[in-house]
Design an enzyme around this catalytic site. Structure first.
Site, mmCIF file in Angstrom:
data_model
loop_
_atom_site.group_PDB
_atom_site.id
_atom_site.type_symbol
_atom_site.label_atom_id
_atom_site.label_comp_id
_atom_site.label_asym_id
_atom_site.label_seq_id
_atom_site.Cartn_x
_atom_site.Cartn_y
_atom_site.Cartn_z
ATOM 1 N N SER A 125 0.807 -1.225 0.000
ATOM 2 C CA SER A 125 0.000 0.000 0.000
ATOM 3 C C SER A 125 0.842 1.279 0.000
ATOM 4 O O SER A 125 1.901 1.346 0.650
ATOM 5 C CB SER A 125 -0.880 -0.014 1.253
ATOM 6 O OG SER A 125 -1.418 1.255 1.505
ATOM 7 N N GLU A 127 0.183 3.708 1.658
ATOM 8 C CA GLU A 127 0.191 4.170 3.051
ATOM 9 C C GLU A 127 1.567 3.902 3.688
ATOM 10 O O GLU A 127 1.945 4.572 4.631
ATOM 11 C CB GLU A 127 -0.942 3.455 3.803
ATOM 12 C CG GLU A 127 -1.209 3.919 5.215
ATOM 13 C CD GLU A 127 -1.850 5.302 5.352
ATOM 14 O OE1 GLU A 127 -2.325 5.863 4.346
ATOM 15 O OE2 GLU A 127 -1.840 5.826 6.483
ATOM 16 N N TYR A 149 -1.639 0.206 10.578
ATOM 17 C CA TYR A 149 -1.930 -0.481 9.302
ATOM 18 C C TYR A 149 -0.701 -0.441 8.393
ATOM 19 O O TYR A 149 -0.287 -1.459 7.825
ATOM 20 C CB TYR A 149 -3.122 0.199 8.620
ATOM 21 C CG TYR A 149 -3.317 -0.215 7.175
ATOM 22 C CD1 TYR A 149 -3.954 -1.403 6.841
ATOM 23 C CD2 TYR A 149 -2.853 0.593 6.125
ATOM 24 C CE1 TYR A 149 -4.123 -1.784 5.510
ATOM 25 C CE2 TYR A 149 -3.026 0.224 4.804
ATOM 26 C CZ TYR A 149 -3.652 -0.958 4.494
ATOM 27 O OH TYR A 149 -3.819 -1.338 3.182
HETATM 28 P P1 NAP Z 1 -11.522 -4.560 1.591
HETATM 29 O O1 NAP Z 1 -12.678 -4.231 0.704
HETATM 30 O O2 NAP Z 1 -11.514 -4.064 2.985
HETATM 31 O O3 NAP Z 1 -11.377 -6.160 1.595
HETATM 32 C C1 NAP Z 1 -10.578 -6.814 2.547
HETATM 33 C C2 NAP Z 1 -10.842 -8.298 2.460
HETATM 34 O O4 NAP Z 1 -10.083 -8.984 3.463
HETATM 35 C C3 NAP Z 1 -12.324 -8.679 2.705
HETATM 36 O O5 NAP Z 1 -12.675 -9.716 1.839
HETATM 37 C C4 NAP Z 1 -12.286 -9.180 4.138
HETATM 38 O O6 NAP Z 1 -13.305 -10.098 4.437
HETATM 39 C C5 NAP Z 1 -10.941 -9.892 4.134
HETATM 40 N N1 NAP Z 1 -10.455 -10.209 5.471
HETATM 41 C C6 NAP Z 1 -10.382 -9.401 6.559
HETATM 42 N N2 NAP Z 1 -9.869 -10.091 7.599
HETATM 43 C C7 NAP Z 1 -9.632 -11.350 7.171
HETATM 44 C C8 NAP Z 1 -9.109 -12.525 7.779
HETATM 45 N N3 NAP Z 1 -8.754 -12.551 9.068
HETATM 46 N N4 NAP Z 1 -9.005 -13.646 7.021
HETATM 47 C C9 NAP Z 1 -9.389 -13.646 5.720
HETATM 48 N N5 NAP Z 1 -9.903 -12.578 5.094
HETATM 49 C C10 NAP Z 1 -10.007 -11.438 5.820
HETATM 50 O O7 NAP Z 1 -10.159 -4.074 0.908
HETATM 51 P P2 NAP Z 1 -9.840 -3.754 -0.639
HETATM 52 O O8 NAP Z 1 -10.052 -2.302 -0.857
HETATM 53 O O9 NAP Z 1 -10.504 -4.760 -1.486
HETATM 54 O O10 NAP Z 1 -8.266 -3.980 -0.656
HETATM 55 C C11 NAP Z 1 -7.699 -5.250 -0.950
HETATM 56 C C12 NAP Z 1 -6.297 -5.309 -0.360
HETATM 57 O O11 NAP Z 1 -5.493 -4.272 -0.912
HETATM 58 C C13 NAP Z 1 -6.232 -5.119 1.148
HETATM 59 O O12 NAP Z 1 -5.168 -5.917 1.618
HETATM 60 C C14 NAP Z 1 -5.885 -3.641 1.318
HETATM 61 O O13 NAP Z 1 -5.244 -3.442 2.555
HETATM 62 C C15 NAP Z 1 -4.968 -3.446 0.127
HETATM 63 N N6 NAP Z 1 -4.929 -2.096 -0.441
HETATM 64 C C16 NAP Z 1 -6.088 -1.476 -0.779
HETATM 65 C C17 NAP Z 1 -6.024 -0.237 -1.393
HETATM 66 C C18 NAP Z 1 -7.282 0.491 -1.817
HETATM 67 O O14 NAP Z 1 -7.199 1.701 -2.066
HETATM 68 N N7 NAP Z 1 -8.402 -0.200 -1.951
HETATM 69 C C19 NAP Z 1 -4.768 0.363 -1.673
HETATM 70 C C20 NAP Z 1 -3.621 -0.332 -1.325
HETATM 71 C C21 NAP Z 1 -3.694 -1.569 -0.724
HETATM 72 P P3 NAP Z 1 -14.763 -9.629 5.029
HETATM 73 O O15 NAP Z 1 -15.598 -9.337 3.809
HETATM 74 O O16 NAP Z 1 -15.188 -10.812 5.781
HETATM 75 O O17 NAP Z 1 -14.518 -8.416 5.864
HETATM 76 O O1 F7E Z 2 -9.083 8.010 4.037
HETATM 77 C C1 F7E Z 2 -9.511 11.405 5.287
HETATM 78 C C2 F7E Z 2 -8.638 10.453 6.041
HETATM 79 O O2 F7E Z 2 -10.072 5.904 4.932
HETATM 80 C C3 F7E Z 2 -8.587 8.886 3.058
HETATM 81 C C4 F7E Z 2 -7.263 2.069 2.313
HETATM 82 O O3 F7E Z 2 -7.762 1.421 1.176
HETATM 83 O O4 F7E Z 2 -5.998 3.607 0.983
HETATM 84 C C5 F7E Z 2 -6.990 3.526 1.992
HETATM 85 O O5 F7E Z 2 -6.551 4.183 3.164
HETATM 86 C C6 F7E Z 2 -8.327 10.244 3.675
HETATM 87 C C7 F7E Z 2 -7.568 10.200 4.997
HETATM 88 O O6 F7E Z 2 -8.388 5.841 3.020
HETATM 89 C C8 F7E Z 2 -12.838 11.104 6.703
HETATM 90 O O7 F7E Z 2 -8.171 11.027 7.249
HETATM 91 C C9 F7E Z 2 -11.508 12.711 6.141
HETATM 92 O O8 F7E Z 2 -6.635 11.242 5.022
HETATM 93 O O9 F7E Z 2 -10.645 6.634 2.593
HETATM 94 P P1 F7E Z 2 -9.652 6.549 3.673
HETATM 95 P P2 F7E Z 2 -6.855 5.734 3.449
HETATM 96 O O10 F7E Z 2 -6.661 5.967 4.886
HETATM 97 O O11 F7E Z 2 -6.077 6.577 2.502
HETATM 98 C C10 F7E Z 2 -4.739 3.016 1.322
HETATM 99 C C11 F7E Z 2 -3.842 3.146 0.106
HETATM 100 C C12 F7E Z 2 -4.871 1.635 1.828
HETATM 101 O O12 F7E Z 2 -3.985 0.806 1.638
HETATM 102 C C13 F7E Z 2 -5.995 1.360 2.767
HETATM 103 O O13 F7E Z 2 -6.266 -0.042 2.843
HETATM 104 O O14 F7E Z 2 -9.584 10.839 3.984
HETATM 105 N N1 F7E Z 2 -10.872 11.535 5.847
HETATM 106 N N2 F7E Z 2 -12.702 12.467 6.681
HETATM 107 C C14 F7E Z 2 -11.670 10.527 6.172
HETATM 108 N N3 F7E Z 2 -11.511 9.185 6.049
HETATM 109 C C15 F7E Z 2 -12.541 8.398 6.444
HETATM 110 N N4 F7E Z 2 -12.415 7.057 6.289
HETATM 111 N N5 F7E Z 2 -13.691 8.918 6.999
HETATM 112 C C16 F7E Z 2 -13.882 10.266 7.147
HETATM 113 O O15 F7E Z 2 -14.919 10.701 7.643
#
Ligand code: NAP
Ligand code: F7E
Length: 347
Positions: A125, A127, A149
Site C-alpha cells: 500500500s 500508506e 496499518y
Molecule cells: P476490503 O474491501 O476491505 O477487503 C478486505 C478483504 O479482506 C475482505 O474480503 C475481508 O473479508 C478480508 N479479510 C479481513 N480479515 C480477514 C481474515 N482474518 N481472514 C481472511 N480474510 C479477511 O479491501 P480492498 O479495498 O478490497 O483492498 C484489498 C487489499 O489491498 C487489502 O489488503 C488492502 O489493505 C490493500 N490495499 C487497498 C487499497 C485500496 O485503495 N483499496 C490500496 C492499497 C492496498 P470480510 O468481507 O469478511 O470483511
Molecule cells: O481516508 C480522510 C482520512 O479511509 C482517506 C485504504 O484502502 O488507501 C486507503 O486508506 C483520507 C484520509 O483511506 C474522513 O483522514 C476525512 O486522510 O478513505 P480513507 P486511506 O486511509 O487513505 C490506502 C492506500 C490503503 O492501503 C488502505 O487499505 O480521507 N478523511 N474524513 C476521512 N476518512 C474516512 N475514512 N472517513 C472520514 O470521515
C-alpha cells in the site's frame, strides 16, 4: 486452464479481480472468513457468486490456508485479505498486526511448504510511504509509515521480499495508491461521501460528518487496478510495482465535486473530531512509470470521472431502494438514521 486463489474475495478488489480472472478463463477460488451473516453482496452485484468456488480461509488460521491451497491447487495466489481500514488500525493495532502483517507470512509459509512455484501477489500500500516531503513516490522512495496499518503492510512487504530472495519464490509487491469504486466499503472516505451525498440529494439524510478535509490522495478506479495485479504475475520475474494515477486531490475537492454532481450545496458537509486520526498521512501522489514501461499498465479513469461513477451509482441505488426494490447492496443495512429507515416498522 489456470487456477487462481484470491484471499479476501469478498472485498472490493477481490470481487473485481475474480470477475477479471473469470473473463481471462481462470478457474477462480475465493477465500472468505466465516461471519455470522455472509458478506457476498459484491459477488452477487457482479453476477459471479455462482461462478467462483468459495473456500473458508482465515489468515489468522494456518490450517485453513493449507486446506484452501490443497483444494484450489493454484498457479497464482492473490493475497488481498487484510484489516484494511487505517482508522480502525489505531483502535486495534494488535489485531491489525496479526491479520495484515502476520497473516501474509502464514500464507507465504504455507505456499512455501505446498508448492514454491506458485506465483504470489501481495497487496502492499501507498500508506507505507507515510509522512515524506517528496512530490511523488515510486518503487525506490523511502518508507516512513505512521499508522499501525502501514507498519503491518510494510512488515508484509519486507517478508515478501525475504521469501523471494531467500527461497526463490515468485512473490511480487503491488504498491497500490487508493483505488475506489461503487464497491468500496462505506467506511472509506470516497464511498462515505458518495453514499451520503446521494441520500442528501434524495431527502434521505440532512448532513455528512467528515474528518480531515485537507488530506490529499491519489485516487484511481479499482477495476483498472486489479488488471495491473494480474499483469504483475504474468511477468517472468517477480518485482515490486507502484500503481497510481499521478494526480492528487484533497478530500474537500472530492466533496465539492460530489455535491456538484448530485446538485446539492456543500454547506451540509460538516467536520467532527470523531473522524480525525491520531496521525494522518497528509499527501500522497504516485509515479507509475515503471508499471507503464514494464507492464504496459496506465490508469484511464481520472478524478472527475471517478467521482461521477460513484455518485451516480449511489443515487441510482437509493432511488431503487425508495421504490422498494431488493438487490445486493451494503448501504441499506448499514445505517438506520435515514428518513426512509425510520418509516420502516420495528419487528
Ligand atoms: P476490503 O474491501 O476491505 O477487503 C478486505 C478483504 O479482506 C475482505 O474480503 C475481508 O473479508 C478480508 N479479510 C479481513 N480479515 C480477514 C481474515 N482474518 N481472514 C481472511 N480474510 C479477511 O479491501 P480492498 O479495498 O478490497 O483492498 C484489498 C487489499 O489491498 C487489502 O489488503 C488492502 O489493505 C490493500 N490495499 C487497498 C487499497 C485500496 O485503495 N483499496 C490500496 C492499497 C492496498 P470480510 O468481507 O469478511 O470483511
Ligand atoms: O481516508 C480522510 C482520512 O479511509 C482517506 C485504504 O484502502 O488507501 C486507503 O486508506 C483520507 C484520509 O483511506 C474522513 O483522514 C476525512 O486522510 O478513505 P480513507 P486511506 O486511509 O487513505 C490506502 C492506500 C490503503 O492501503 C488502505 O487499505 O480521507 N478523511 N474524513 C476521512 N476518512 C474516512 N475514512 N472517513 C472520514 O470521515
Amino acid at each position: 486452464m489456470k487456477n487462481a486463489l484470491i484471499t479476501g474475495i469478498t472485498g472490493q478488489d477481490g470481487a473485481y479481480l475474480a470477475d477479471f480472472l473469470l473473463g481471462k478463463g481462470y478457474k477462480v477460488f475465493g477465500g472468505y472468513r466465516r461471519l455470522s451473516t455472509p458478506n457476498f453482496w459484491r459477488l452477487y452485484h457482479l453476477g459471479i457468486h455462482d461462478k467462483v468456488k468459495l473456500l473458508p480461509l482465515d489468515v489468522l488460521d494456518s490450517h485453513s490456508i493449507s486446506e484452501a491451497l490443497v483444494a484450489s491447487a493454484p498457479n497464482e495466489v492473490y493475497h488481498l485479505a487484510a484489516q484494511s481500514f487505517v482508522g480502525a488500525s489505531f483502535v486495534q493495532p494488535l489485531y491489525t498486526s496479526d491479520v495484515t502483517g502476520f497473516g501474509s507470512v502464514r500464507l507465504l509459509d504455507e505456499i512455501l511448504k505446498f508448492d514454491k512455484k506458485i506465483k504470489i501477489y501481495q497487496a502492499s500500500s501507498s500508506e507505507m510511504f507515510g509522512e515524506d516531503n517528496s512530490p511523488t513516490k515510486n518503487e525506490t522512495s523511502p518508507f516512513n509509515p505512521v499508522s499501525p496499518y502501514a507498519v503491518a503492510k510494510l512488515y508484509s512487504y519486507w517478508m515478501v521480499r525475504a521469501y523471494r530472495k531467500g527461497y526463490g519464490m515468485h512473490a511480487t509487491n503491488g504498491i497500490l495508491f487508493n483505488h475506489e469504486s461503487p464497491l468500496r466499503g462505506l467506511e472509506f472516505v470516497t464511498r462515505k461521501i458518495s453514499n451520503e451525498v446521494a441520500k442528501i440529494s434524495l431527502g434521505l439524510s440532512k448532513s455528512l460528518k467528515l474528518g480531515n478535509l485537507d488530506a490529499k490522495r491519489d485516487w484511481g478506479y479499482a477495476p483498472e487496478f486489479v488488471e495491473g495485479m494480474w499483469k504483475m504475475l504474468q511477468q517472468k520475474n517477480p518485482d515490486d510495482y507502484v500503481l497510481a494515477t499521478n494526480e492528487t486531490h484533497t478530500v474537500r475537492e472530492f466533496v465539492n465535486e460530489a455535491c456538484k454532481i448530485a446538485g446539492i450545496s456543500s454547506k451540509s458537509i460538516q467536520t467532527s473530531k470523531q473522524n480525525l486520526r491520531p496521525i494522518d498521512v497528509q499527501y500522497l501522489r504516485g509515479d507509475y512509470k515503471k508499471a507503464k514501461r514494464k507492464l504496459g499498465w496506465s490508469p484511464k479513469t481520472k478524478f472527475k470521472k471517478l467521482v461521477k461513477i460513484m455518485v451516480d451509482e449511489d443515487i441510482s441505488r437509493w432511488e431503487r431502494w425508495i421504490k422498494r426494490e431488493y438487490f445486493p447492496w451494503d448501504a441499506a443495512t448499514f445505517g438506520h438514521d435515514s428518513i426512509g429507515m425510520k418509516k420502516t416498522k420495528k419487528l
